[in-house]
Write a protein that holds these residues in place. Structure first.
Motif, PDB file in Angstrom:
ATOM      1  N   GLU A   1       0.920  -0.952  -0.456  1.00 42.89           N
ATOM      2  CA  GLU A   1       0.148  -0.161  -0.002  1.00 42.89           C
ATOM      3  C   GLU A   1       0.943   1.868   0.180  1.00 42.89           C
ATOM      4  OE1 GLU A   1      -3.945   0.922   3.057  1.00 42.89           O
ATOM      5  OE2 GLU A   1      -2.291   1.487   3.707  1.00 42.89           O
ATOM      6  N   ALA A   2       0.634   2.646  -0.582  1.00 38.88           N
ATOM      7  CA  ALA A   2       1.822   3.194  -0.817  1.00 38.88           C
ATOM      8  C   ALA A   2       0.958   4.116  -0.051  1.00 38.88           C
ATOM      9  CB  ALA A   2       1.073   4.053  -1.805  1.00 38.88           C
ATOM     10  N   GLY A   3       2.225   4.902   0.877  1.00 41.45           N
ATOM     11  CA  GLY A   3       2.145   6.358   1.891  1.00 41.45           C
ATOM     12  C   GLY A   3       1.373   7.047   1.378  1.00 41.45           C
ATOM     13  N   VAL A   4       1.200   8.028   2.493  1.00 38.14           N
ATOM     14  CA  VAL A   4       1.108   9.430   1.858  1.00 38.14           C
ATOM     15  C   VAL A   4       2.151  10.258   0.936  1.00 38.14           C
ATOM     16  CG1 VAL A   4       0.159  11.874   2.914  1.00 38.14           C
ATOM     17  CG2 VAL A   4      -0.829   9.357   3.971  1.00 38.14           C
ATOM     18  N   ALA A   5       1.954  10.888   0.093  1.00 42.72           N
ATOM     19  CA  ALA A   5       3.168  11.625  -0.260  1.00 42.72           C
ATOM     20  C   ALA A   5       3.060  13.012  -0.313  1.00 42.72           C
ATOM     21  CB  ALA A   5       2.452  10.939  -1.954  1.00 42.72           C
ATOM     22  N   GLN A   6       3.901  13.096  -0.876  1.00 38.48           N
ATOM     23  CA  GLN A   6       3.539  15.004  -0.188  1.00 38.48           C
ATOM     24  C   GLN A   6       5.389  15.746  -1.062  1.00 38.48           C
ATOM     25  OE1 GLN A   6       3.239  15.761   4.700  1.00 38.48           O
ATOM     26  NE2 GLN A   6       2.874  17.278   4.173  1.00 38.48           N
ATOM     27  N   SER A   7       5.029  17.085  -1.581  1.00 39.78           N
ATOM     28  CA  SER A   7       5.473  17.567  -2.841  1.00 39.78           C
ATOM     29  C   SER A   7       5.641  19.165  -2.085  1.00 39.78           C
ATOM     30  CB  SER A   7       5.761  17.233  -3.717  1.00 39.78           C
ATOM     31  OG  SER A   7       5.069  18.093  -4.588  1.00 39.78           O
ATOM     32  N   PRO A   8       6.400  19.805  -2.369  1.00 41.23           N
ATOM     33  CA  PRO A   8       8.094  19.059  -2.523  1.00 41.23           C
ATOM     34  C   PRO A   8       8.447  18.767  -0.935  1.00 41.23           C
ATOM     35  CG  PRO A   8       8.717  21.477  -2.766  1.00 41.23           C
ATOM     36  CD  PRO A   8       6.878  21.609  -2.302  1.00 41.23           C
ATOM     37  N   ARG A   9       9.524  18.159  -0.797  1.00 43.19           N
ATOM     38  CA  ARG A   9      10.287  18.158   0.921  1.00 43.19           C
ATOM     39  C   ARG A   9      11.131  19.353   0.655  1.00 43.19           C
ATOM     40  NH1 ARG A   9      11.622  12.942   2.291  1.00 43.19           N
ATOM     41  NH2 ARG A   9      11.277  14.011   3.765  1.00 43.19           N
ATOM     42  N   TYR A  10      11.366  19.244   0.360  1.00 41.90           N
ATOM     43  CA  TYR A  10      12.325  20.816   0.656  1.00 41.90           C
ATOM     44  C   TYR A  10      11.828  21.894   0.273  1.00 41.90           C
ATOM     45  CZ  TYR A  10      15.103  17.916   2.583  1.00 41.90           C
ATOM     46  OH  TYR A  10      15.329  15.855   3.855  1.00 41.90           O
ATOM     47  N   LYS A  11      11.494  23.520   0.326  1.00 40.29           N
ATOM     48  CA  LYS A  11      11.184  24.625   0.357  1.00 40.29           C
ATOM     49  C   LYS A  11      11.898  25.699   0.511  1.00 40.29           C
ATOM     50  CE  LYS A  11       9.419  26.501  -3.371  1.00 40.29           C
ATOM     51  NZ  LYS A  11       9.471  26.331  -5.227  1.00 40.29           N
ATOM     52  N   ILE A  12      12.868  26.646  -0.186  1.00 40.06           N
ATOM     53  CA  ILE A  12      13.287  27.839   0.601  1.00 40.06           C
ATOM     54  C   ILE A  12      12.682  29.163  -0.145  1.00 40.06           C
ATOM     55  CG2 ILE A  12      15.502  28.996   1.336  1.00 40.06           C
ATOM     56  CD1 ILE A  12      16.639  26.554   1.217  1.00 40.06           C
ATOM     57  N   ILE A  13      11.676  30.126   0.580  1.00 38.21           N
ATOM     58  CA  ILE A  13      11.204  31.514  -0.262  1.00 38.21           C
ATOM     59  C   ILE A  13      12.031  32.320   0.704  1.00 38.21           C
ATOM     60  CG2 ILE A  13       9.419  29.607  -0.734  1.00 38.21           C
ATOM     61  CD1 ILE A  13       7.994  31.050   1.154  1.00 38.21           C
ATOM     62  N   GLU A  14      11.997  33.392   0.173  1.00 42.00           N
ATOM     63  CA  GLU A  14      11.814  34.892   1.099  1.00 42.00           C
ATOM     64  C   GLU A  14      10.875  34.973   1.506  1.00 42.00           C
ATOM     65  OE1 GLU A  14      16.105  36.304  -1.480  1.00 42.00           O
ATOM     66  OE2 GLU A  14      13.830  37.502  -1.551  1.00 42.00           O
ATOM     67  N   LYS A  15      10.911  36.258   3.047  1.00 39.78           N
ATOM     68  CA  LYS A  15       9.435  36.248   3.589  1.00 39.78           C
ATOM     69  C   LYS A  15       8.593  37.721   2.486  1.00 39.78           C
ATOM     70  CE  LYS A  15      12.112  40.502   5.470  1.00 39.78           C
ATOM     71  NZ  LYS A  15      12.506  41.292   7.328  1.00 39.78           N
ATOM     72  N   ARG A  16       7.190  37.372   2.607  1.00 40.52           N
ATOM     73  CA  ARG A  16       6.801  38.002   1.572  1.00 40.52           C
ATOM     74  C   ARG A  16       6.250  37.360   0.749  1.00 40.52           C
ATOM     75  NH1 ARG A  16       9.359  42.518   4.004  1.00 40.52           N
ATOM     76  NH2 ARG A  16      10.593  42.138   2.656  1.00 40.52           N
ATOM     77  N   GLN A  17       7.586  35.738  -0.127  1.00 41.18           N
ATOM     78  CA  GLN A  17       6.829  35.257  -1.416  1.00 41.18           C
ATOM     79  C   GLN A  17       6.180  34.327  -0.734  1.00 41.18           C
ATOM     80  OE1 GLN A  17      10.841  34.231  -2.542  1.00 41.18           O
ATOM     81  NE2 GLN A  17      10.732  34.997  -4.265  1.00 41.18           N
ATOM     82  N   SER A  18       5.420  33.612  -2.012  1.00 41.32           N
ATOM     83  CA  SER A  18       3.986  33.089  -1.320  1.00 41.32           C
ATOM     84  C   SER A  18       4.867  31.115  -1.992  1.00 41.32           C
ATOM     85  CB  SER A  18       3.306  32.638  -2.416  1.00 41.32           C
ATOM     86  OG  SER A  18       3.180  32.794  -3.769  1.00 41.32           O
ATOM     87  N   VAL A  19       3.916  30.018  -1.038  1.00 38.19           N
ATOM     88  CA  VAL A  19       4.324  29.042  -1.764  1.00 38.19           C
ATOM     89  C   VAL A  19       3.261  28.060  -1.032  1.00 38.19           C
ATOM     90  CG1 VAL A  19       4.740  28.272   1.240  1.00 38.19           C
ATOM     91  CG2 VAL A  19       6.614  27.527  -0.815  1.00 38.19           C
ATOM     92  N   ALA A  20       3.800  26.749  -1.944  1.00 44.56           N
ATOM     93  CA  ALA A  20       2.528  25.794  -2.088  1.00 44.56           C
ATOM     94  C   ALA A  20       2.878  24.080  -1.795  1.00 44.56           C
ATOM     95  CB  ALA A  20       1.296  25.752  -3.589  1.00 44.56           C
ATOM     96  N   PHE A  21       2.185  24.118  -1.028  1.00 42.34           N
ATOM     97  CA  PHE A  21       2.402  22.649  -0.344  1.00 42.34           C
ATOM     98  C   PHE A  21       1.027  21.692  -1.329  1.00 42.34           C
ATOM     99  CE2 PHE A  21       6.185  24.874   1.656  1.00 42.34           C
ATOM    100  CZ  PHE A  21       4.880  25.051   2.757  1.00 42.34           C
TER     101      PHE A  21
END
Lengths: 114, 111
Positions: A1-21
């Motif tokens: 059984e496949a587990g829970v998948a997440q991406s990306p594993r790592y993310k570096i951003i500057e403050k005030r930027q946006s990001v999505a997981f």
């Protein structure tokens, strides 16, 4: 059984930027959770979905965080704009039903805000 | 959910039993005791849960005192791979399945 998948594993951003997981739960699991884990602390629930509906988002900072679970399967968590204190690991978990005793966690996305 | 108290860290020799205590003196009659663990750089993993009787599965044993105010998670033969943070969580079984994590116990298994 496949587990829970997440991406990306790592993310570096500057403050005030946006990001999505992104999270893909175990097939057939109706309940999906997003947790935030700050370094040295236990995970804290941000939002819980039952199928495509929100069950609990009382601890989600709604001025900057948003989450959706279209079609009751995959989910995305967004931060806009990011702050330094958002640096954490974002964990996605799923369970068969709301009353299931076991939650299955993904590996998490480590976010660093500079 | 009732608050739990765990020691911040413990050491255990490889091959020996690891006994992790948890205090939950304000536990209510309908609250279960759950244990999860989190290995470095991984998500938490369910171990075991119980209400009042002792429980055992392939991973561990859970001993709950008669007054239910404390419990002990036992890893019978600890291995290096059991090095992790162990979380004791108390919650009502039908409380929307929400888990409230505390600080946990960092178990270090040493060769």
């Amino acid at each position: 059984e496949a587990g829970v998948a997440q991406s990306p594993r790592y993310k570096i951003i500057e403050k005030r930027q946006s990001v999505a997981f992104w999270c893909n739960p175990i097939s057939g699991h109706a309940t999906l959770y997003w947790y935030q884990q700050i370094l040295g602390q236990g995970p804290k629930l941000l939002i819980q979905f039952q199928n495509n509906g929100v069950v609990d988002d009382s601890q989600l900072p709604k001025d900057r965080f948003s989450a959706e679970r279209l079609k009751g399967v995959d989910s995305t968590l967004k931060i806009q704009p990011a702050k330094l204190e958002d640096s954490a690991v974002y964990l996605c978990a799923s369970s068969l039903e709301r009353v299931s005793y076991e939650q299955y966690f993904g590996p998490g996305t480590r976010l660093t805000v500079t | 959910d009732a608050k739990t108290t765990q020691p911040p860290s413990m050491d255990c020799a490889e091959g020996r039993a690891a006994n992790l205590p948890c205090n939950h003196s304000t536990i209510s009659g309908n609250e279960y005791v759950y244990w999860y663990r989190q290995i470095h750089s991984q998500g938490p993993q369910y171990i075991i849960h119980g209400l009042k009787n002792n429980e055992t599965n392939e991973m561990a044993s859970l001993i709950i005192t008669e007054d239910r105010k404390s419990s002990t998670l036992i890893l019978p033969h600890a291995t290096l791979r059991d090095t992790a943070v162990y979380y004791c969580i108390v919650r009502v079984s039908n409380a929307g399945n929400m888990l409230t994590f505390g600080g946990g116990t960092r178990l270090m298994v040493k060769p």
